[in-house]
Design an enzyme around this catalytic site. Structure first.
Site, PDB file in Angstrom:
ATOM      1  CD  GLU A  25      -2.440   1.471   2.618  1.00 28.33           C
ATOM      2  OE1 GLU A  25      -2.408   0.401   3.418  1.00 28.33           O
ATOM      3  OE2 GLU A  25      -3.339   2.187   2.689  1.00 28.33           O
ATOM      4  CG  HIS A  78      -4.362   5.502   3.713  1.00 31.08           C
ATOM      5  ND1 HIS A  78      -3.630   4.858   4.330  1.00 31.08           N
ATOM      6  CD2 HIS A  78      -4.214   6.711   3.820  1.00 31.08           C
ATOM      7  CE1 HIS A  78      -3.029   5.736   5.256  1.00 31.08           C
ATOM      8  NE2 HIS A  78      -3.530   6.850   5.070  1.00 31.08           N
ATOM      9  CD  GLU A 143      -8.800   3.297   3.136  1.00 39.39           C
ATOM     10  OE1 GLU A 143      -7.740   2.690   2.279  1.00 39.39           O
ATOM     11  OE2 GLU A 143      -8.524   2.983   4.391  1.00 39.39           O
TER      12      GLU A 143
HETATM   13 ZN   LIG Z   1      -3.568   2.858   4.841  1.00 38.25          ZN
END
Ligand SMILES: [Zn+2]
Length: 258
Positions: A25, A78, A143
């Site tokens: 990530e 993220h 995200e």
């Molecule tokens: Zn994260």
């Protein structure tokens, strides 16, 4: 003066974030943050990064960098992961509380990413997240798809430019800056003490960490191809000069900038 936005690539260094089949990530987040930053700079924003390299700082330190830099907005990048790999999909924006600028940014970005092909998981309140709770300015954590979902990764990789463009456009739309031309009439000058300027982000990061460890309100801006390490943001010249003196006494080479 242009609005200042801090882009935070999630995780970094010893913290890889979510990992799926060797994909980390922290790497996806950094690549995307830098690409979006480039576009936002062209869109007229003053862009700053919490990291430009594979280094670790705590979420609290990242929030403090943004506060110290007197930033107007904070975006954290993220990628999501599900309890059962492959069971989640889509993009989501996390905010401290629904409403206002953070929700506007989240909604605009989600809609842009829907056009790229991602499912829209809308907005979720996450008041416990440090980068949302400790930042003083409107903050959003994006995200951008699930790293443990091959379909989302395919979208991420094959439409990377379109995705970065969509996120930048979503942010600019939310801030009402899409029609912004070159120079904004400046409201108030801000004085900053510059301690170093580097072509290499890792050198700038080293100096940044040293200054932060010594308690200076330091941060990095990327400007004219250089990573500039600066300290403070003062409306008056006197406190700026005072900060410059303190840094010189501590052995740093400095100059005052606006
Ligand atoms: Zn994260």
């Amino acid at each position: 003066m242009a609005a200042r936005i801090v882009l935070d690539a999630g995780h970094g260094g010893r913290d890889p974030g979510a990992v799926y089949e060797g994909r980390q990530e922290k790497d996806d987040a950094l690549r995307l943050a830098l690409a979006v930053g480039e576009l936002l700079q062209k869109g007229g924003l003053d862009v700053m990064y919490t990291r430009t390299e594979d280094v670790y700082d705590t979420p609290y330190e990242k929030a403090m960098m943004a506060n110290n830099a007197d930033a107007d907005y904070f975006i954290s990048f993220h990628r999501n992961a599900a309890a059962t790999p492959g069971s989640g999909r889509g993009v989501e924006a996390l905010v401290f509380a629904e409403g206002g600028v953070p929700s506007a940014i989240g909604n605009e970005v989600n809609e842009q990413l829907e056009k790229v092909g991602f499912a829209n998981r809308e907005i979720t309140e996450r008041p416990g997240l440090v980068v949302l709770r400790r930042t003083k300015m409107p903050a959003v954590l994006l995200e951008v798809g699930f790293i443990d979902n091959p379909e989302d990764n395919k979208l991420y990789d094959e439409n990377f430019d379109e995705m970065a463009q969509g996120i930048a456009q979503g942010i600019l739309n939310a801030l009402g800056l899409q029609a912004q031309t070159t120079e904004q009439p400046s409201s108030q000058p801000v004085y900053k003490v510059q301690v170093g300027a580097y072509r290499m982000g890792n050198l700038a990061n080293q100096l940044l960490n040293q200054l932060l460890a010594e308690g200076y309100p330091a941060y990095i801006i990327h400007q004219d191809g250089l990573y500039k390490v600066q300290v403070g943001a003062f409306e008056d010249v006197d406190p700026a000069a005072e900060m410059e003196r303190a840094l010189r006494h501590a052995g740093y080479n400095t100059f005052l900038t606006r």
